[in-house]
Scaffold this motif. Structure first.
Motif, short mmCIF file in Angstrom:
data_model
loop_
_atom_site.label_atom_id
_atom_site.label_comp_id
_atom_site.label_asym_id
_atom_site.label_seq_id
_atom_site.Cartn_x
_atom_site.Cartn_y
_atom_site.Cartn_z
N GLU A 1 -0.48 -50.91 -0.09
CA GLU A 1 -0.08 -51.69 -1.24
C GLU A 1 0.16 -50.81 -2.45
OE1 GLU A 1 -2.98 -54.47 -2.58
OE2 GLU A 1 -1.48 -55.63 -3.65
N ARG B 1 3.66 -50.52 -4.57
CA ARG B 1 3.76 -50.82 -5.99
C ARG B 1 4.46 -49.70 -6.76
NH1 ARG B 1 0.05 -54.91 -8.01
NH2 ARG B 1 -0.45 -53.72 -9.84
N PRO C 1 4.31 -51.72 -12.35
CA PRO C 1 2.95 -52.24 -12.30
C PRO C 1 2.05 -51.64 -13.39
CG PRO C 1 3.72 -51.74 -10.11
CD PRO C 1 4.78 -51.24 -11.05
N ASP D 1 3.16 -57.32 -6.20
CA ASP D 1 3.60 -56.00 -5.79
C ASP D 1 5.07 -55.78 -6.12
OD1 ASP D 1 1.10 -55.38 -4.90
OD2 ASP D 1 1.48 -55.99 -2.83
#
Ligand SMILES: Cc1cc2nc3c(=O)[nH]c(=O)nc-3n(C[C@H](O)[C@H](O)[C@H](O)COP(=O)(O)OP(=O)(O)OC[C@H]3O[C@@H](n4cnc5c(N)ncnc54)[C@H](O)[C@@H]3O)c2cc1C
Ligand SMILES: NC(=O)c1ccc[n+]([C@@H]2O[C@H](COP(=O)([O-])OP(=O)(O)OC[C@H]3O[C@@H](n4cnc5c(N)ncnc54)[C@H](O)[C@@H]3O)[C@@H](O)[C@H]2O)c1
Ligand SMILES: Cc1cc2nc3c(=O)[nH]c(=O)nc-3n(C[C@H](O)[C@H](O)[C@H](O)COP(=O)(O)O)c2cc1C
Ligand SMILES: [Zn+2]
Lengths: 219, 87, 970, 435
Positions: free
Chosen positions: C152, C156, D288, D307
């Motif tokens: 993950e 990202r 992010p 995500d």
């Protein structure tokens, strides 16, 4: 005002908005600044404010001469007051500084003897009252109030209660010499917040603050 | 935003009102069984369609009004003062 | 996704892409050059250029890399929607390079440039295309599961987007957002020919009109049209300008339509604010957004240099930019034909015109980082650096759908059209979204629609005028609308071939990197409704929200499922039509705060502020324990203005109190005060306070500060809906009075010198009320009550005199050592005394008997709110009980909410209040406990928050200090 | 399923072997990439039978999970899931996908904790990556009272073995640097309830994974099949009517969330449920910067970053009951205002889309699960704004309820009878905004 107990000077009343430059007039601490700006917000909290309640159609309406949603000037208790039909069965009487007791007495006299249940309460100290005057006053309100204040809906003399900058406020359109002018009446403790929100909204039009005409200190 | 046609103030934004829901009639507190009372406390009708419900005009006239609204479309077809049934 | 071999490069030398000589309709101002940087390199443009046009003029072709496969992307639509040129401008992410005007000194950079904007990663693309199939995530990284967080993290890092800066102060100093309300009769969404004509017609019919155009100027597609279009544009603009009833908003967009025509309009590019949200309650809305040109699906359709016909026409005619050197044009409509003309005029070599109406089409585009060649259905391969497609339109029905419309597919027009049947009265549509035609026909339709909108708006204005009570003598007369609807001419959509996908697979959603193949795979895997395809592949979920990709998606899903396009339907359009900044949505934040009249004094005297709901209150003035001691030994004063207060008048007040409180009120004499508890109908404690009887029919009720508003509405509810015949008037007077509690053994002494009320114990006993003057102020209300457990007077002073009274109390009490105290000292004092706080020592399910209120509840009353539940609670016994507890270790204060455990380890209660008592020098608590453990003397286990267990003993009653109540009765 | 011939033994009633779910892995992905062969269908279309042992109404996570566990744990496979639109079209496809177990009551905490545990193994169990991202969950406290409630929750959580603690502003800042933790804001951050196992999941994947698992075990999923009435004779369910015909059955499970009371009304069972819209919104993506889920009950807002880089926002339910899911501008205005109070640096992020779903609110913010006075009519409703996280445990418990005819211990406090008995399970303080 009864005489004071103790030796200090007579009691000083304060309006709902913090004055920027303080001065004392008629027992009130007021904002000493004058303004000649085109858009002005003045603290009119010292004016006498009496709330009258009774049946929607009944004595107070016929005595005071306005219905819910409208405001008009009338002689009450020896002075000229603005009587606002502030809700169903509810009237707000705004009179000159210091006339609340006389107003209460006068109205009580006229409604006494009638069968309906009528009550009066002096809210002079319990509510903030300010006046927004200027050709751009409707534009300022349009930023903080969802009710249309154009002539077609709220002409001069129109009165309504709604949310202004999220504060529940009685709004009375009471033009000055053809210039749009609005009285705004809310719970005293939120008055300061409401005035700041209005100043913020009016910033782009050059808004200024001042004190009630008549209480503006000389010089 | 939905408009509610307040019988006293005229059409106003729904955010000026507090929703009270379609509360049923209050059972007699002396004779009500727990079942009946708790039905009154907890179970309201939840129709998909026309519903009669209470609203309070908290930022306006401060009256309780009874509104007929379609819960599928939010269309309002009537609003009366709850106490006086005035429109 | 694999690409064919490179084509031979053409031999002739041709005009390079770049700036053209002045064009008749150009919007750039060549006298005003601007300089900006793009990825650190200085570029030039002109005022009026968009970021994209300025960069295109200097020959840039690659603006970003794509979302999943990191493919190079250039201009596709050259307007707001362009998926290939979202850029970072300073601290602002995701700026639409095809829309935002360049400004001097602008710092522009590309987003998502991995591995770099220019680096050719064809091999990676090809591979990725194979394995990053739709649903790829769902099928992998399953095992070992503990590695998923790692995967993950990697995922990202690949996010395709701009950045926000970590500066928490946010934005440029002085940069603000704004909002306003508006009440136009007619809002026109879209300022093309149709929108302008509709606005003019509505204004001429007497409406106040708001004409909203997303682009920087009015005109729509006429702006990049031919001489006739420009002539028509001049004429329409002049008509708009001549109408004072039209407010024109450019660079603004109608972003949403909500119930009852509540429209959100975003106004951008204003000098004084960054963005402004207008909330318009429109009597009618006219939707005139025109049409959006649709891309064509084929292999290589995302290569830089593949553009829509409207994009090249904009570039040439508005910005004087030559979009390429050698072009192939695939055209199925006059717009494409016009693009050919424009390209020729701009000196672009036309390598081929492929007429789709004749059945020819494009098979694929080839090239590495930009298009270098095209393979046609005829088998021909043509070298070029520009491939233009004009294959049809999408009707942006978004705003109509928000109003309840559902688009219907019309094969003959090859597009979805609005369904007028489903549109509400207050929404109309005109222009390209409805049909096609000459400018004259469009204007005729729009004019009729404008007049009809005005007619409906007038009917509505009349209805509102009749419904509002504010209209009086000098109000303008209400409109008298014509009852007959305006006759609207038919505007039929033109015939158009159905062209969605060629014989190869290509991109459908350029924002999300979704290809036609992905859609087919999704269908085969069972995700075969349009909504499931959307969610599985994320098609239409990117920044363009379906405006470019919906129709192609539907076509491809229809083909894959064997259903028709009509059966397949579209996904749901939802707000925002165009994205809106959070700043504009927030506007200036109005979070009311409330102050007591003594606030300035508290601030001057160093009070620590406590945010208590809307109120800002003094928590303490430095040392709460000392404040407690002052109250216990001398005298203190506290500002309790936020205590809720209701003025109740009328002959039926006692009946009302009897109904709302659990205790009895019929015998309360004038001059008396009583403490009362209110429950809701479920028997749960809702509020408490004291009510005093000031006169025959006059009472003053107090409530908790946080409950003030709720209780008022509660009282009104019972009066208006259950007992409209009762004669009671309720007025909130919370802040009509400044409330000051004077507490402590010397409070009588302090107050005596300041009031005309006889304070002697005989004349003014405990739980009594008097009115009189305090500090020279008339009409004060004095209650002899006390939350603190000391002799105390709560005085309510007309609010304007609050500060005066407070200052006089402080001055007059100086020799008594009077001490101001804050909320914290009061909390300690009341806990010592065992007074509970509703909502802290009780919770949302605590019925009154669990609050140790047996003494107050009068079940012998016929009725009161919540009575049946309390009857049953009394019969069945409580499930928890409020008790006072004394920790065995007198120095440990278990934190509030520490759990109390039963012998078997179960949770059997909790500490609800706890403090170190300055008066007793030990820790003290209140708690809710299971009844089996609630008997005085029981030792229970308290689990501290650090995990340790301590013992605590239940004590008799709730008071730790002065259980007999002697101190307050002196 | 009393009297229906099925045993409730875990795993193997009726001789059925649960299908082993496999086929998805990185390796198979590579193989498919090279061979370009088609993947099998995730679930299949079937003709509708005249009768099923169990009819589940509602193709959301609850209905599909119930079907899955009926087969896997109880061998009951003659099951239909009826869905009026497409699977996941209700709350299950609209929710903001927050999973956590830091509730307030011991019953609640145990129940949701079981669900989180099931979620932790769900990808492996279903052979479908549901992307459960346990990134931590923060509930901010802006005043004393909420700090006290946080502590109450954390103490109960710890007692039940759930990782949960109250932390101070500095630690909050460390976890989310973009939060304005200065003390002089209008709503200062006094602390937070920190719950490390909480996080977000890919909600659609959960729905699809259960659908695939149920399908592989023999359940029929019928989309575009709307239940229009329920036949009840002599106090027992005998069948359901649909737009595609009647189905005979002795067991019906109502898993229709926002429509729950309409379905229950068909069976003559009235429910203390009110349907309110709940809205959500996403922004355009940015790189992010937000690793945890942040909730503020006082400000009625919560936010997480997916995500893909979008921020997903939610709030409390709309202020009035409605079946309309058009959404409102007030919602986005409120959310934006409150998010900016928390994180002022986000003012130039753009809101991309807003949507709404329906929530079946109960008076105590706890679900209603188990049998009803009508025999064979079971309810799994009252999921309000928080039911997605309960999908796995509810499926498991409802499967057991139907198989055994009585609810298992873990849902014994959530019966419909608790209202008539006045035994509410108060979760409002932990569920109203945090979901
Ligand atoms: C905006 C939003 C945010 C949320 N956020 C969270 C969160 O962060 N965490 C969390 O745990 N929960 C959250 N929830 C709550 C959660 O989404 C729901 O509680 C959960 O999805 C309920 O699942 P379900 O399977 O019971 O119902 P649903 O998924 O709603 O499924 C019910 C299905 O029944 C179908 N149906 C209805 N009537 C009929 C009929 N007559 N015939 C056939 N089928 C019918 C519907 O079409 C629907 O598909 C949120 C909800 C919303 C709306
Ligand atoms: N759109 C084209 O490129 C194009 C090209 C040739 C011919 N035509 C024809 O012209 C006719 C269209 O004329 P028209 O006036 O209907 O459309 P138009 O395309 O000329 O103008 C519509 C305008 O609406 C604006 N707009 C769209 N949505 C908006 C919103 N929500 N808020 C604010 N502004 C918004 C657009 O920016 C555009 O400028 C049709 O018959 C069409 O076939 C269109
Ligand atoms: C967690 C979550 C994230 C979402 N992200 C996006 C997104 O990035 N883009 C988008 O267009 N929609 C997004 N959506 C919203 C869906 O497009 C859709 O609006 C929602 O599922 C409701 O369905 P409906 O709009 O078809 O009624 C998201 C929804 C959820 C639940
Ligand atoms: Zn009203």
């Amino acid at each position: 005002m009864s005489d004071t107990h103790g030796t200090a000077p007579g009691p000083l009343a304060r309006g709902a908005l913090e004055p920027r430059v303080a001065a004392t007039r008629s027992g009130w601490v007021v904002d000493a600044r004058r303004s000649v700006a085109d858009l002005v917000l003045s603290d009119e909290s010292p004016l006498a404010k009496v709330l009258v309640k009774g049946p929607v159609t009944g004595a107070p309406g016929s005595v005071l001469g306005t219905s819910s949603g409208r405001a008009a000037r009338t002689e009450v208790g020896g002075g000229t007051a603005l009587v606002v039909g502030s809700g169903p069965g509810e009237w707000l009487v705004v009179g000159p500084v210091g006339t609340a007791a006389a107003t209460v007495a006068a109205i009580e006299r006229t409604v006494s003897g009638r069968p309906e249940f009528v009550s009066l309460i002096d809210l002079t100290h319990g509510r903030a009252l300010m006046r927004l005057t200027g050709s751009r006053a409707p534009s300022v309100l349009a930023k903080v109030c969802a009710v249309d204040v154009e002539d077609a809906v709220v002409p001069n003399g129109g009165a309504f209660r709604s949310s202004v900058a999220t504060v529940v406020t009685d709004v009375v359109r009471d033009d000055r010499d053809g210039t749009p002018s609005f009285l705004l009446h809310c719970e005293r403790s939120t008055g300061q917040f409401l005035s700041e929100a209005l100043l913020d909204a009016g910033e782009e039009y050059g808004i200024e603050t001042t004190t009630l005409v008549g209480l503006v200190p000389e010089g | 935003m939905m408009l509610l046609p307040c019988p006293w103030c005229g059409p106003r934004n729904a955010t000026e009102f507090r929703y009270g829901g379609a509360t049923g009639a209050r059972p007699d507190p002396v004779s009500a069984t727990p079942q009946q009372w708790r039905e009154y406390l907890y179970t309201q009708t939840n129709p998909l369609g026309w519903s009669r419900e209470g609203w309070y005009h908290r930022a306006g006239c401060r009256r309780y009004i009874t509104v007929e609204r379609h819960t599928g479309t939010n269309e309002v077809r009537s609003a009366l003062d709850t106490a006086t049934e005035d429109g | 996704m694999s690409l064919t071999t490179p084509d031979p490069t053409p031999t002739t030398t041709r005009a390079r892409p770049g700036r053209l000589a002045p064009q008749p309709g150009e919007v750039i101002d060549r006298r005003r050059p601007v300089t900006f940087t793009w990825n650190g390199v200085t570029h030039r443009g002109f005022r009026g250029d968009t970021i994209a046009s300025a960069l295109a003029a200097s020959g840039e072709r690659v603006f970003s890399r794509s979302y999943k496969y990191h493919r190079p992307r250039g201009l596709l639509t050259a307007d707001f929607l362009d998926p290939g040129c979202s850029v970072q401008v300073g601290d602002e992410p995701n700026v639409r390079g095809g829309h935002r005007l360049v400004e001097d000194g602008m710092v522009v950079s590309s987003q998502n440039t991995w591995p770099s904007l220019k680096f050719d990663v064809k091999a990676v693309n090809g591979l990725a295309g194979r394995f990053l199939a739709p649903g790829f995530y769902y099928k992998t990284f399953i095992k070992p599961q503990r590695l998923w967080p790692l995967y993950e993290k990697v995922l990202r890092r690949f996010v395709h987007a701009g950045e926000i800066t970590a500066d928490v102060s946010g934005g440029v100093p002085g940069e603000t957002f704004d909002k306003r309300y508006a009440h136009p009769d007619v809002v026109v969404a879209g300022g093309g020919p149709a929108g302008m004509a509709a606005a003019v017609a509505a204004a001429l019919a007497g409406s106040r009109v708001m004409l909203v155009e997303e682009e920087h100027e009015l005109g729509g597609h006429l702006r990049w049209g031919d001489a006739d279009d420009r002539e028509a544009l001049r004429d329409l603009r002049a008509q708009v300008a001549a109408e004072p009833g039209i407010e024109v908003l450019t660079n603004s967009v109608v972003s949403g339509r909500f119930d009852d025509n509540w429209l959100s309009i975003v106004q951008r590019g204003l000098p004084q604010v960054f963005e402004r949200l207008i909330k318009a309650r429109a009597a009618t809305m006219i939707v005139a957004p025109g049409l959006i040109e649709r891309p064509y699906v084929f292999e290589g359709n995302d290569l830089p240099g593949v553009m829509l016909s409207t994009a090249v026409r904009r570039l040439i005619n508005l910005y004087a930019v030559r979009p390429g050197s050698r072009a192939v044009v695939l055209t199925a409509n006059p717009e494409g034909d016009a693009a050919v003309e424009d390209l020729r005029r701009a000196g672009v070599e036309i390598a081929a015109v492929v007429d789709a109406r004749a059945g020819d089409t494009v098979v694929r585009a080839t090239g590495r980082s930009e298009v270098t060649g095209v393979e046609l259905s005829t088998g021909a391969r043509i070298a070029c650096d520009l491939l233009v497609t004009a294959v049809g339109w999408t009707a942006p029905t978004s705003l109509l759908n928000m109003a309840g419309d559902r688009p219907v597919y019309r094969p003959q027009a090859a597009r979805f059209l609005p369904d007028p049947q489903r549109m509400p009265e207050n929404v109309l549509a005109t222009g390209g979204i409805v049909g096609d035609g000459t400018v004259t026909e469009l204007v005729a339709h729009a004019t009729a629609i404008g007049r009809e909108a005005a007619r409906r708006a007038a009917a509505r204005a009349r209805a509102i005028g009749e419904a509002v009570p504010t209209r009086g003598g000098d109000a303008p007369a209400l409109p008298n609308p014509d009852p007959t609807p305006v006759d609207v001419p038919v505007l039929a959509p033109a015939d158009h071939p159905e062209l969605f996908q060629g014989s190869t697979h290509g991109f459908v959603d350029f924002c999300e990197d979704v290809s036609s193949k992905d859609l087919v795979i999704a269908v085969k895997e069972g995700y075969d409704s349009i909504e499931l395809v959307k969610r599985y592949t994320t098609v239409t979920m990117g920044p363009t929200q379906g405006k470019l990709e919906t129709v192609n998606t539907v076509a491809i899903v229809a083909a894959a499922t064997g259903r028709t396009m009509a059966e397949t339907g579209t996904t749901t359009w939802r707000p925002m039509y165009a994205p809106v900044t959070l700043g504009a949505l927030a506007g200036r934040i109005h979070e009311p705060v409330r102050y007591s009249p003594m606030q300035s004094w508290h601030e001057r005297h160093g009070a620590t502020p406590l945010v208590a709901g809307q109120w800002i209150r003094p928590e303490h003035y430095g040392d709460p324990a000392a404040e407690v001691r002052a109250v216990r030994t001398g005298v203190g004063i506290i500002d309790v203005t936020p205590i809720g207060k209701l003025d109740l008048r009328g002959p039926d007040v006692a009946q009302l109190l009897n109904l709302l409180y659990v205790n009895k009120w019929s015998k309360l004499g004038i001059g008396r005060v009583r403490y009362g508890v209110m429950c809701a109908e479920d028997g749960v404690v809702m509020d408490d306070g004291v009510t005093g009887r000031l006169g025959e029919d006059h009472y003053l009720m107090s409530t908790t500060s946080s409950g003030a508003a709720t209780v008022w509405e509660w009282v009104e509810d019972w009066l208006q809906t259950a007992h409209p015949d009762w004669r009671v008037h309720v007025t909130p007077v919370t802040t009509a009075y400044a409330s000051i509690n004077v507490a402590g053994p010397r409070s009588r002494e302090l107050l005596a010198g300041l009031t005309n009320v006889d304070l002697s114990a005989d004349a003014f006993g405990y739980m009594q009320v008097r009115t009189g003057a305090v500090a020279g102020v008339d009409d004060c209300v004095l209650w002899r009550i006390g939350f603190t457990g000391e002799l105390s007077y709560e005085i309510h002073v007309p609010a304007s005199y609050g500060l005066h009274a407070w200052e006089r109390l402080m001055a007059h009490g100086a020799d008594l050592g009077v001490q101001p105290f804050g909320v914290e000292a009061q909390r300690i004092l009341r806990l010592e005394k065992g007074h509970f706080i509703v909502g802290q020592d009780t919770d949302g399910l605590t019925r009154a008997y669990s609050g140790a209120l047996d003494w107050a509840i009068k079940l012998d009353k016929d009725d009161f709110v919540g009575k049946p539940e309390l009857v049953w609670q009394q019969e069945q016994g409580v499930t928890t009980q409020l008790v006072a507890l004394q920790p065995d270790d007198r120095t440990t204060v278990p934190e509030e909410a520490s759990q109390i455990l039963a012998a078997d380890g179960r949770i059997a209660g909790r500490i609800t209040s706890s403090r170190m008592s300055p008066t007793l020098g030990r820790s003290i608590c209140l708690g809710q406990l299971e009844p089996a453990l609630a008997a005085p003397g029981t030792v229970v286990t308290v689990r501290l928050v650090d995990g340790r267990d301590i013992g605590a003993t239940v004590i008799e009653g709730l008071a730790h200090v002065d259980p007999e109540g002697a101190r307050q009765r002196v | 399923m009393n009297g229906n011939g099925h045993r409730s033994a875990n795993g193997n009633g009726n001789g059925h072997r649960p299908a082993k779910l496999r086929g998805y892995s990185a390796w198979s992905l590579v193989q498919h990439g090279l061979s370009r062969g088609d993947w099998p269908r995730t679930w299949h279309d079937h003709d509708m039978r005249d009768s099923y042992d169990v009819v589940i109404i509602g193709g959301g996570v609850h209905g599909l999970a119930t079907a899955y566990y009926l087969a896997r744990d109880h061998g009951i496979t003659n099951v239909a899931v009826l869905e009026k639109a497409y699977i996941g079209s209700g709350g299950s496809g609209r929710n903001t996908a927050i999973l956590r177990s830091n509730y307030l009551t011991p019953e609640g905490v145990r129940f949701y904790d079981r669900s989180v545990k099931l979620y932790e193994n769900l990808a492996a169990d279903l052979n479908f990556n549901v992307m459960f991202s346990q990134r931590g969950h923060l509930t901010l406290a802006h005043n004393d009272a909420s700090l006290r409630t946080m502590r109450w929750r954390s103490e109960v959580n710890k007692h039940e073995g759930v990782d949960s603690d109250v932390i101070g502003p500095d630690e909050v800042k460390g976890l989310v640097p973009y939060l304005d933790t200065s003390p002089d804001t209008r709503y200062p951050i006094l602390g937070a309830l920190y719950h490390p196992p909480g996080g977000i999941v890919r909600h659609d994947a959960v729905v699809w994974g259960y659908a695939r698992g149920a399908d592989a075990n023999g359940a029929h999923i019928h989309q575009l099949t709307e239940v229009t009435d329920i036949d009840v004779e002599h106090g027992r369910v005998t069948g359901v009517r649909t737009n595609r015909g009647r189905i005979a059955t002795k067991a019906v499970v109502n898993c229709t969330a926002g429509w729950a009371s309409l379905i229950s009304d068909m069976a003559g069972v009235s429910m203390p449920v009110q349907t309110f819209p709940l809205q959500a919104a996403v922004t355009e993506p940015v790189r992010p910067f937000l690793d945890t889920v942040v909730v503020s009950g006082t400000l009625h807002v919560y936010v997480s970053q997916t995500d893909r880089g979008e921020l997903v926002f939610g709030a409390s339910v709309d202020p009035f009951a409605s079946y309309s899911i058009r959404g409102s501008l007030e919602f986005t205005e409120g959310v934006a205002g409150h998010v900016l109070e928390l994180m002022p640096a986000l003012s130039k992020m753009r809101l991309l889309r807003q949507w709404a779903g329906l929530c079946d609110m109960t008076p105590d913010y706890s679900p209603i699960m188990g049998p009803t006075p009508v025999e064979g009519f079971y309810v799994d409703v009252g999921w309000g704004t928080y039911g997605f996280k309960a999908g796995p445990v509810s499926g498991e418990a409802m499967a057991a309820t139907v198989a055994d005819g009585a609810p298992p211990e873990i849902i014994s406090s959530f019966g419909l009878d608790r209202f008539a008995d006045g035994r509410l399970v108060g979760e409002k303080g932990a569920a109203a905004v945090g979901h």
